[in-house]
Design a protein around this motif. Structure first.
Motif, PDB file in Angstrom:
ATOM      1  N   ILE A  73      -4.776   2.101   1.550  1.00  0.00           N
ATOM      2  CA  ILE A  73      -5.276   3.290   2.243  1.00  0.00           C
ATOM      3  C   ILE A  73      -5.247   4.452   1.255  1.00  0.00           C
ATOM      4  O   ILE A  73      -4.192   4.789   0.716  1.00  0.00           O
ATOM      5  CB  ILE A  73      -4.412   3.605   3.476  1.00  0.00           C
ATOM      6  CG1 ILE A  73      -4.322   2.388   4.389  1.00  0.00           C
ATOM      7  CG2 ILE A  73      -4.959   4.820   4.228  1.00  0.00           C
ATOM      8  CD1 ILE A  73      -3.121   2.415   5.305  1.00  0.00           C
ATOM      9  N   GLU A  74      -6.384   5.046   1.034  1.00  0.00           N
ATOM     10  CA  GLU A  74      -6.498   6.169   0.102  1.00  0.00           C
ATOM     11  C   GLU A  74      -6.744   7.441   0.914  1.00  0.00           C
ATOM     12  O   GLU A  74      -7.751   7.552   1.611  1.00  0.00           O
ATOM     13  CB  GLU A  74      -7.641   5.934  -0.874  1.00  0.00           C
ATOM     14  CG  GLU A  74      -7.817   7.001  -1.924  1.00  0.00           C
ATOM     15  CD  GLU A  74      -8.937   6.697  -2.896  1.00  0.00           C
ATOM     16  OE1 GLU A  74      -9.175   7.531  -3.790  1.00  0.00           O
ATOM     17  OE2 GLU A  74      -9.585   5.629  -2.759  1.00  0.00           O
ATOM     18  N   CYS A  75      -5.806   8.365   0.838  1.00  0.00           N
ATOM     19  CA  CYS A  75      -5.913   9.591   1.631  1.00  0.00           C
ATOM     20  C   CYS A  75      -5.146  10.702   0.931  1.00  0.00           C
ATOM     21  O   CYS A  75      -3.985  10.504   0.538  1.00  0.00           O
ATOM     22  CB  CYS A  75      -5.357   9.368   3.043  1.00  0.00           C
ATOM     23  SG  CYS A  75      -5.505  10.786   4.138  1.00  0.00           S
ATOM     24  N   ARG A  76      -5.790  11.846   0.766  1.00  0.00           N
ATOM     25  CA  ARG A  76      -5.148  13.020   0.170  1.00  0.00           C
ATOM     26  C   ARG A  76      -4.511  12.686  -1.183  1.00  0.00           C
ATOM     27  O   ARG A  76      -3.377  13.047  -1.469  1.00  0.00           O
ATOM     28  CB  ARG A  76      -4.098  13.595   1.127  1.00  0.00           C
ATOM     29  CG  ARG A  76      -4.669  13.923   2.495  1.00  0.00           C
ATOM     30  CD  ARG A  76      -3.684  14.633   3.384  1.00  0.00           C
ATOM     31  NE  ARG A  76      -4.235  14.776   4.715  1.00  0.00           N
ATOM     32  CZ  ARG A  76      -5.139  15.694   5.070  1.00  0.00           C
ATOM     33  NH1 ARG A  76      -5.585  16.534   4.163  1.00  0.00           N
ATOM     34  NH2 ARG A  76      -5.591  15.744   6.314  1.00  0.00           N
ATOM     35  N   GLU A  77      -5.286  11.977  -2.016  1.00  0.00           N
ATOM     36  CA  GLU A  77      -4.851  11.606  -3.365  1.00  0.00           C
ATOM     37  C   GLU A  77      -3.563  10.780  -3.353  1.00  0.00           C
ATOM     38  O   GLU A  77      -2.784  10.800  -4.285  1.00  0.00           O
ATOM     39  CB  GLU A  77      -4.683  12.852  -4.241  1.00  0.00           C
ATOM     40  CG  GLU A  77      -5.963  13.659  -4.390  1.00  0.00           C
ATOM     41  CD  GLU A  77      -5.787  14.860  -5.292  1.00  0.00           C
ATOM     42  OE1 GLU A  77      -4.629  15.172  -5.642  1.00  0.00           O
ATOM     43  OE2 GLU A  77      -6.802  15.466  -5.651  1.00  0.00           O
ATOM     44  N   ARG A  78      -3.360  10.026  -2.270  1.00  0.00           N
ATOM     45  CA  ARG A  78      -2.183   9.185  -2.132  1.00  0.00           C
ATOM     46  C   ARG A  78      -2.645   7.791  -1.738  1.00  0.00           C
ATOM     47  O   ARG A  78      -3.528   7.624  -0.897  1.00  0.00           O
ATOM     48  CB  ARG A  78      -1.238   9.758  -1.078  1.00  0.00           C
ATOM     49  CG  ARG A  78      -0.034   8.883  -0.747  1.00  0.00           C
ATOM     50  CD  ARG A  78       0.961   9.621   0.132  1.00  0.00           C
ATOM     51  NE  ARG A  78       0.338  10.191   1.307  1.00  0.00           N
ATOM     52  CZ  ARG A  78       0.698  11.351   1.868  1.00  0.00           C
ATOM     53  NH1 ARG A  78       1.668  12.066   1.342  1.00  0.00           N
ATOM     54  NH2 ARG A  78       0.086  11.790   2.949  1.00  0.00           N
ATOM     55  N   LEU A  79      -2.038   6.758  -2.346  1.00  0.00           N
ATOM     56  CA  LEU A  79      -2.350   5.377  -2.018  1.00  0.00           C
ATOM     57  C   LEU A  79      -1.189   4.755  -1.249  1.00  0.00           C
ATOM     58  O   LEU A  79      -0.033   4.859  -1.664  1.00  0.00           O
ATOM     59  CB  LEU A  79      -2.601   4.565  -3.292  1.00  0.00           C
ATOM     60  CG  LEU A  79      -3.778   4.987  -4.176  1.00  0.00           C
ATOM     61  CD1 LEU A  79      -3.844   4.096  -5.421  1.00  0.00           C
ATOM     62  CD2 LEU A  79      -5.101   4.920  -3.419  1.00  0.00           C
ATOM     63  N   VAL A  80      -1.507   4.107  -0.135  1.00  0.00           N
ATOM     64  CA  VAL A  80      -0.530   3.360   0.648  1.00  0.00           C
ATOM     65  C   VAL A  80      -1.024   1.921   0.723  1.00  0.00           C
ATOM     66  O   VAL A  80      -2.160   1.662   1.130  1.00  0.00           O
ATOM     67  CB  VAL A  80      -0.364   3.937   2.065  1.00  0.00           C
ATOM     68  CG1 VAL A  80       0.602   3.081   2.881  1.00  0.00           C
ATOM     69  CG2 VAL A  80       0.116   5.379   2.007  1.00  0.00           C
ATOM     70  N   TYR A  81      -0.174   0.984   0.322  1.00  0.00           N
ATOM     71  CA  TYR A  81      -0.547  -0.426   0.279  1.00  0.00           C
ATOM     72  C   TYR A  81       0.178  -1.185   1.381  1.00  0.00           C
ATOM     73  O   TYR A  81       1.405  -1.187   1.453  1.00  0.00           O
ATOM     74  CB  TYR A  81      -0.180  -1.001  -1.090  1.00  0.00           C
ATOM     75  CG  TYR A  81      -0.264  -2.503  -1.225  1.00  0.00           C
ATOM     76  CD1 TYR A  81      -1.368  -3.216  -0.763  1.00  0.00           C
ATOM     77  CD2 TYR A  81       0.767  -3.215  -1.849  1.00  0.00           C
ATOM     78  CE1 TYR A  81      -1.436  -4.593  -0.898  1.00  0.00           C
ATOM     79  CE2 TYR A  81       0.704  -4.593  -1.997  1.00  0.00           C
ATOM     80  CZ  TYR A  81      -0.399  -5.282  -1.517  1.00  0.00           C
ATOM     81  OH  TYR A  81      -0.467  -6.646  -1.660  1.00  0.00           O
ATOM     82  N   PHE A  82      -0.592  -1.827   2.252  1.00  0.00           N
ATOM     83  CA  PHE A  82      -0.068  -2.716   3.287  1.00  0.00           C
ATOM     84  C   PHE A  82      -0.412  -4.138   2.875  1.00  0.00           C
ATOM     85  O   PHE A  82      -1.581  -4.523   2.870  1.00  0.00           O
ATOM     86  CB  PHE A  82      -0.681  -2.361   4.642  1.00  0.00           C
ATOM     87  CG  PHE A  82      -0.450  -3.389   5.725  1.00  0.00           C
ATOM     88  CD1 PHE A  82       0.821  -3.837   6.023  1.00  0.00           C
ATOM     89  CD2 PHE A  82      -1.519  -3.902   6.451  1.00  0.00           C
ATOM     90  CE1 PHE A  82       1.034  -4.792   7.009  1.00  0.00           C
ATOM     91  CE2 PHE A  82      -1.324  -4.842   7.451  1.00  0.00           C
ATOM     92  CZ  PHE A  82      -0.046  -5.288   7.723  1.00  0.00           C
ATOM     93  N   ALA A  83       0.597  -4.920   2.506  1.00  0.00           N
ATOM     94  CA  ALA A  83       0.355  -6.243   1.926  1.00  0.00           C
ATOM     95  C   ALA A  83      -0.002  -7.303   2.956  1.00  0.00           C
ATOM     96  O   ALA A  83      -0.484  -8.379   2.587  1.00  0.00           O
ATOM     97  CB  ALA A  83       1.585  -6.691   1.135  1.00  0.00           C
ATOM     98  N   GLY A  84       0.226  -7.035   4.256  1.00  0.00           N
ATOM     99  CA  GLY A  84       0.000  -8.070   5.258  1.00  0.00           C
ATOM    100  C   GLY A  84       0.991  -9.200   5.084  1.00  0.00           C
ATOM    101  O   GLY A  84       2.187  -8.988   4.894  1.00  0.00           O
ATOM    102  N   ASP A  85       0.496 -10.431   5.129  1.00  0.00           N
ATOM    103  CA  ASP A  85       1.323 -11.625   4.920  1.00  0.00           C
ATOM    104  C   ASP A  85       0.873 -12.251   3.607  1.00  0.00           C
ATOM    105  O   ASP A  85      -0.317 -12.551   3.441  1.00  0.00           O
ATOM    106  CB  ASP A  85       1.087 -12.612   6.068  1.00  0.00           C
ATOM    107  CG  ASP A  85       2.380 -13.142   6.645  1.00  0.00           C
ATOM    108  OD1 ASP A  85       3.442 -12.848   6.086  1.00  0.00           O
ATOM    109  OD2 ASP A  85       2.313 -13.858   7.658  1.00  0.00           O
ATOM    110  N   THR A  86       1.787 -12.499   2.677  1.00  0.00           N
ATOM    111  CA  THR A  86       1.351 -13.005   1.382  1.00  0.00           C
ATOM    112  C   THR A  86       2.476 -13.693   0.633  1.00  0.00           C
ATOM    113  O   THR A  86       3.649 -13.330   0.768  1.00  0.00           O
ATOM    114  CB  THR A  86       0.793 -11.856   0.512  1.00  0.00           C
ATOM    115  OG1 THR A  86       0.278 -12.403  -0.713  1.00  0.00           O
ATOM    116  CG2 THR A  86       1.842 -10.815   0.195  1.00  0.00           C
TER     117      THR A  86
END
Length: 318
Positions: free
Chosen positions: A208-221
């Motif tokens: 998720i890219e928002c306000r020059e910030r990246l948030v990574y949701f890996a799910g199941d892996t």
């Protein structure tokens, strides 16, 4: 709103009929599953643990911060100004197609349904029952104003259940939505909801890219080279949500689920400033005990940038 069509940033993963994990160990099949179940010696855990202190998230947040609440399992509420995002939501008592059979809840959700704020975007990583929970998705759709994001091939099920609007994404796709951009990224896993539909829909993570910030949701892996690819092609996340549970026995689970030590390695490879553990503590899906992943992560994490929240706890990421 613009939907991408995929690109060559990530390896080919579809053979024309089914999806697969490129350059990765084969996902266990039915015979391996039967062998596991016949030889399984699961660690004992309490039937139900009444230690959850439910929290009440704000309806909206202001400012430049990111409020991250662990609801349960892989369900995380991400709140930043102008947007509330929910990942793999499940409020059901069982992670199963049946109400009386299948993994049952060992802890209550950290946020009650009545206290859940408006949800703008719902991210679904794949179609397993502990990640795509139709009763919860129906309740979200009935509230209105939520957009549902699913991997390739997953929208048909949602639309059949009148859950929408639903948008499909393939690895490498990007979707501009309100004040953010969502990137679909690889995961090492598989899909199925029945006997005959194995790998007919995709599995994924999201950045998720928002306000020059990246948030990574890996799910199941499982653990693999895709973490380095994500860092190289999209960037290092400010926050990573990494799964740590359902990893024993390793001979069966290694291709599809990381252990806590591998989650720490993924955190380092991604160069995430902060990571939060998910996929633990609510449903016992494998042979390790319900709280063993948490204990193992605390033992092997060498720094305080990898957080282990309880259901209902939140972290303010500035």
């Amino acid at each position: 709103m613009q939907e991408g069509t995929g690109d060559a940033r990530f390896p080919k993963h579809f053979d024309g009929k089914r999806f697969y994990n490129p350059d990765a160990p084969q996902v266990p099949g039915l015979l391996e599953l039967l062998r596991w179940k016949l030889t399984s010696r699961p660690e004992r855990s309490p039937g139900f643990i009444s230690d959850v202190e439910q929290s009440i998230p704000p309806r909206r947040v202001e400012g430049s911060g990111l409020r991250t609440t662990l609801v349960n399992h892989s369900t995380v509420l991400l709140q930043q100004r102008g947007c509330n995002i929910l990942t793999d939501p499940i409020w059901s008592e069982r992670a199963s197609p049946l109400s009386s059979i299948g993994p049952r809840r060992r802890r209550k959700p950290g946020v009650s349904w009545e206290d859940l704020p408006p949800i703008d975007t719902v991210l679904i990583s794949h179609n397993h029952y502990d990640h795509l929970d139709l009763p919860t998705l129906r309740r979200l759709a009935a509230r209105g104003d939520s957009t549902f994001i699913v991997p390739a091939g997953g929208a048909r099920l949602l639309r059949r259940e009148n859950i929408g609007p639903a948008h499909e994404m393939d690895w490498g796709d990007s979707l501009s939505l309100r004040s953010l951009t969502i990137h679909c990224v690889p995961a090492l896993h598989f899909s199925s909801r029945g006997i005959y539909d194995r790998n007919q829909t995709l599995w994924c993570g999201y950045v998720i890219e928002c306000r020059e910030r990246l948030v990574y949701f890996a799910g199941d892996t499982g653990f693999g080279r895709h973490f380095a690819q994500i860092r190289e092609k999209i960037g290092s996340p400010r926050l990573a949500l990494l799964p740590i549970g359902a990893y024993e026995p390793r001979w069966f689970m290694a291709p599809i689920h990381m252990g806590p030590d591998e989650a720490v390695r993924a955190h380092d490879i991604l160069a995430a400033r902060t990571s939060i553990a998910i996929h633990h503590g609510t449903f016992q899906l494998a042979d390790e005990g319900l709280d063993t992943p948490r204990q193992q992560l605390i033992a092997c994490a060498r720094h305080d940038s990898f957080l282990v929240l309880k259901n209902g706890q939140f972290a303010d990421i500035q």
